[in-house]
Design a protein around this motif. Structure first.
Motif, PDB file in Angstrom:
ATOM      1  N   UNK A 186       8.523  32.980 -37.281  1.00  0.00           N
ATOM      2  CA  UNK A 186       7.595  34.114 -37.429  1.00  0.00           C
ATOM      3  C   UNK A 186       6.165  33.601 -37.488  1.00  0.00           C
ATOM      4  N   UNK A 187       5.281  34.174 -36.666  1.00  0.00           N
ATOM      5  CA  UNK A 187       3.899  33.714 -36.621  1.00  0.00           C
ATOM      6  C   UNK A 187       3.108  34.272 -37.796  1.00  0.00           C
ATOM      7  N   UNK A 188       2.057  33.546 -38.165  1.00  0.00           N
ATOM      8  CA  UNK A 188       1.177  34.001 -39.251  1.00  0.00           C
ATOM      9  C   UNK A 188       0.377  35.212 -38.793  1.00  0.00           C
ATOM     10  N   UNK A 189      -0.015  36.046 -39.730  1.00  0.00           N
ATOM     11  CA  UNK A 189      -0.796  37.242 -39.421  1.00  0.00           C
ATOM     12  C   UNK A 189      -2.258  36.852 -39.243  1.00  0.00           C
ATOM     13  N   UNK A 190      -2.774  37.032 -38.029  1.00  0.00           N
ATOM     14  CA  UNK A 190      -4.165  36.691 -37.717  1.00  0.00           C
ATOM     15  C   UNK A 190      -5.056  37.931 -37.627  1.00  0.00           C
ATOM     16  N   UNK A 191      -4.588  39.041 -38.178  1.00  0.00           N
ATOM     17  CA  UNK A 191      -5.380  40.265 -38.183  1.00  0.00           C
ATOM     18  C   UNK A 191      -6.739  40.016 -38.835  1.00  0.00           C
ATOM     19  N   UNK A 192      -7.780  40.602 -38.253  1.00  0.00           N
ATOM     20  CA  UNK A 192      -9.134  40.474 -38.789  1.00  0.00           C
ATOM     21  C   UNK A 192      -9.556  41.832 -39.360  1.00  0.00           C
ATOM     22  N   UNK A 193      -9.944  41.842 -40.640  1.00  0.00           N
ATOM     23  CA  UNK A 193     -10.414  43.064 -41.281  1.00  0.00           C
ATOM     24  C   UNK A 193     -11.841  42.846 -41.756  1.00  0.00           C
ATOM     25  N   UNK A 194     -12.739  43.749 -41.363  1.00  0.00           N
ATOM     26  CA  UNK A 194     -14.156  43.638 -41.695  1.00  0.00           C
ATOM     27  C   UNK A 194     -14.619  44.960 -42.298  1.00  0.00           C
ATOM     28  N   UNK A 195     -14.959  44.945 -43.561  1.00  0.00           N
ATOM     29  CA  UNK A 195     -15.364  46.166 -44.274  1.00  0.00           C
ATOM     30  C   UNK A 195     -16.814  46.499 -43.972  1.00  0.00           C
ATOM     31  N   UNK A 196     -17.053  47.712 -43.482  1.00  0.00           N
ATOM     32  CA  UNK A 196     -18.401  48.167 -43.208  1.00  0.00           C
ATOM     33  C   UNK A 196     -18.958  48.975 -44.360  1.00  0.00           C
ATOM     34  N   UNK A 197     -20.280  49.115 -44.394  1.00  0.00           N
ATOM     35  CA  UNK A 197     -20.930  49.822 -45.498  1.00  0.00           C
ATOM     36  C   UNK A 197     -20.934  51.335 -45.317  1.00  0.00           C
ATOM     37  N   UNK A 198     -20.565  51.803 -44.131  1.00  0.00           N
ATOM     38  CA  UNK A 198     -20.588  53.234 -43.859  1.00  0.00           C
ATOM     39  C   UNK A 198     -21.851  53.646 -43.128  1.00  0.00           C
ATOM     40  N   UNK A 199     -21.829  54.854 -42.589  1.00  0.00           N
ATOM     41  CA  UNK A 199     -22.983  55.421 -41.887  1.00  0.00           C
ATOM     42  C   UNK A 199     -23.245  56.792 -42.502  1.00  0.00           C
ATOM     43  N   UNK A 200     -24.326  56.901 -43.274  1.00  0.00           N
ATOM     44  CA  UNK A 200     -24.607  58.146 -43.969  1.00  0.00           C
ATOM     45  C   UNK A 200     -23.496  58.451 -44.951  1.00  0.00           C
ATOM     46  N   UNK A 201     -22.987  59.663 -44.888  1.00  0.00           N
ATOM     47  CA  UNK A 201     -21.911  60.055 -45.807  1.00  0.00           C
ATOM     48  C   UNK A 201     -20.535  59.736 -45.242  1.00  0.00           C
ATOM     49  N   UNK A 202     -20.500  59.201 -44.042  1.00  0.00           N
ATOM     50  CA  UNK A 202     -19.222  58.918 -43.391  1.00  0.00           C
ATOM     51  C   UNK A 202     -18.821  57.450 -43.547  1.00  0.00           C
ATOM     52  N   UNK A 203     -17.525  57.238 -43.457  1.00  0.00           N
ATOM     53  CA  UNK A 203     -16.971  55.885 -43.480  1.00  0.00           C
ATOM     54  C   UNK A 203     -16.191  55.669 -42.182  1.00  0.00           C
ATOM     55  N   UNK A 240      -6.243  44.240 -34.958  1.00  0.00           N
ATOM     56  CA  UNK A 240      -4.838  44.018 -35.292  1.00  0.00           C
ATOM     57  C   UNK A 240      -4.224  42.933 -34.405  1.00  0.00           C
ATOM     58  N   UNK A 241      -3.178  42.326 -34.912  1.00  0.00           N
ATOM     59  CA  UNK A 241      -2.432  41.335 -34.145  1.00  0.00           C
ATOM     60  C   UNK A 241      -1.171  41.984 -33.603  1.00  0.00           C
ATOM     61  N   UNK A 242      -0.970  41.910 -32.310  1.00  0.00           N
ATOM     62  CA  UNK A 242       0.209  42.509 -31.695  1.00  0.00           C
ATOM     63  C   UNK A 242       1.451  41.653 -31.945  1.00  0.00           C
ATOM     64  N   UNK A 243       2.575  42.305 -32.096  1.00  0.00           N
ATOM     65  CA  UNK A 243       3.844  41.609 -32.297  1.00  0.00           C
ATOM     66  C   UNK A 243       4.074  40.588 -31.188  1.00  0.00           C
ATOM     67  N   UNK A 244       4.571  39.409 -31.571  1.00  0.00           N
ATOM     68  CA  UNK A 244       4.881  38.376 -30.598  1.00  0.00           C
ATOM     69  C   UNK A 244       3.709  37.542 -30.149  1.00  0.00           C
ATOM     70  N   UNK A 245       2.504  37.906 -30.553  1.00  0.00           N
ATOM     71  CA  UNK A 245       1.296  37.199 -30.145  1.00  0.00           C
ATOM     72  C   UNK A 245       0.868  36.175 -31.207  1.00  0.00           C
ATOM     73  N   UNK A 246      -0.052  35.298 -30.814  1.00  0.00           N
ATOM     74  CA  UNK A 246      -0.549  34.224 -31.675  1.00  0.00           C
ATOM     75  C   UNK A 246       0.564  33.220 -32.001  1.00  0.00           C
ATOM     76  N   UNK A 247       1.499  33.097 -31.089  1.00  0.00           N
ATOM     77  CA  UNK A 247       2.586  32.142 -31.256  1.00  0.00           C
ATOM     78  C   UNK A 247       2.900  31.492 -29.923  1.00  0.00           C
ATOM     79  N   UNK A 248       4.167  31.270 -29.658  1.00  0.00           N
ATOM     80  CA  UNK A 248       4.594  30.631 -28.416  1.00  0.00           C
ATOM     81  C   UNK A 248       4.923  31.677 -27.352  1.00  0.00           C
ATOM     82  N   UNK A 249       5.139  31.188 -26.130  1.00  0.00           N
ATOM     83  CA  UNK A 249       5.566  32.081 -25.056  1.00  0.00           C
ATOM     84  C   UNK A 249       6.906  32.721 -25.393  1.00  0.00           C
ATOM     85  N   UNK A 250       7.763  31.972 -26.084  1.00  0.00           N
ATOM     86  CA  UNK A 250       9.058  32.510 -26.489  1.00  0.00           C
ATOM     87  C   UNK A 250       8.894  33.646 -27.488  1.00  0.00           C
ATOM     88  N   UNK A 251       7.921  33.525 -28.384  1.00  0.00           N
ATOM     89  CA  UNK A 251       7.634  34.610 -29.333  1.00  0.00           C
ATOM     90  C   UNK A 251       7.231  35.870 -28.577  1.00  0.00           C
TER      91      UNK A 251
END
Length: 288
Positions: free
Chosen positions: A1-18, A51-62
């Motif tokens: 099983x490959x490690x999770x390489x998902x990248x999450x970046x928290x933004x400050x928001x725009x006006x009253x919206x997130x 997000x990291x797609x299933x089977x990615x960030x690993x081998x061709x077999x993954x």
């Protein structure tokens, strides 16, 4: 099983919206190819999940152990996670990731406010694709065809020589977490074709406002892909045609323009339909 390489970046928001943006990488790629874009969006106040797609960030077999429905499940999971931090969500993707993003927009019209398609690839018809590639569809169901792998070749989707050298070095390093795999198994390409066949009849029912970004000289997927989508998507389409980039528009020479336009697009959606319409009328959402 490959490690999770998902990248999450928290933004400050725009006006009253997130506002949030879910970004989906391409076939055989990794979230890293979207990291620069994600950082720029974060600076604009937008929360980003690559997000990291299933089977990615690993081998061709993954990769070959998964199919497009597994990849799509990863996108759905990304949406569920992003919604915990945002009140408005736009989904976008690069290459095949753009198709998965569009599939999500179709399936979740109440949860996905906008769509961004970056170098969308319904078919491979760029100028660097070998003329004999069409034969793959004829033999892919045979044992020989299933063992075939599509090897990346010059210019590797990048026009800038310096960036191209970095991408090539990362692919040749054997670390799939950087630039992804140097070759894509035919079985995975077949799954992408199945995704395309699933998506094409759904295009008229995708009614979210869409930002479509494509390079005029795309070496992997010609402008025919963009024209097809522009004609068939059911909502308003804002098109940005890049004049100094190849396929990997998020890392190539005009990556800053792509980031600015994407950030403006998401901000206009967050501000409401009147602001989005103004953006369209003033040309901010048109060709550039």
């Amino acid at each position: 099983m490959t490690a999770d390489r998902t990248i999450f970046l928290q933004g400050a928001g725009i006006g009253r919206h997130r506002p949030g943006m879910l970004l989906v990488h391409g076939l055989g790629g990794t979230p890293v190819e979207l990291k620069t874009l994600g950082r720029r969006l974060q600076e604009a106040g937008i929360t980003v999940l690559c997000c990291q797609l299933a089977g990615h960030c690993g081998t061709a077999e993954d990769l070959t152990a998964t199919g497009w429905r597994d990849w799509y499940a990863s996108v759905e999971a990304g949406l569920n996670r992003l919604e915990k931090s945002c009140d408005l969500v736009t989904v976008g993707g690069l290459s095949m990731g753009a198709l998965l993003a569009a599939r999500l927009a179709w399936a979740q019209p109440q949860r996905v406010q906008g769509l961004v398609m970056l170098a969308p690839t319904l078919w491979y018809d760029g100028w660097a694709i070998p003329f004999y590639s069409f034969l793959l569809k004829l033999v892919i169901h045979l044992p020989f065809g299933e063992r075939y792998a599509f090897v990346e070749r010059e210019p590797y989707g990048v026009k800038d020589p310096r960036i191209r050298a970095l991408v090539l070095r990362a692919m040749q390093s054997g670390d799939p977490n950087g630039a992804g795999l140097l070759s894509t198994p035919a079985v995975a390409i077949r799954e992408m074709w199945r995704l395309t066949a699933e998506l094409r009849p759904l295009l008229p029912d995708i009614r979210q406002t869409t930002l479509l970004v494509h390079a005029r000289e795309d070496d992997t997927a010609g402008l025919s892909n963009a024209f097809h989508l522009q004609k068939r998507l059911g909502g308003r389409v804002e098109a940005l045609i890049l004049e100094d980039s190849y396929h990997l528009v998020t890392v190539d020479r005009q990556r800053d323009l792509v980031a600015r336009r994407t950030a403006s697009f998401v901000a206009a959606l967050a501000a409401g339909p009147d602001a989005a319409l103004h953006l369209h009328q003033t040309g901010e959402g048109g060709n550039g």
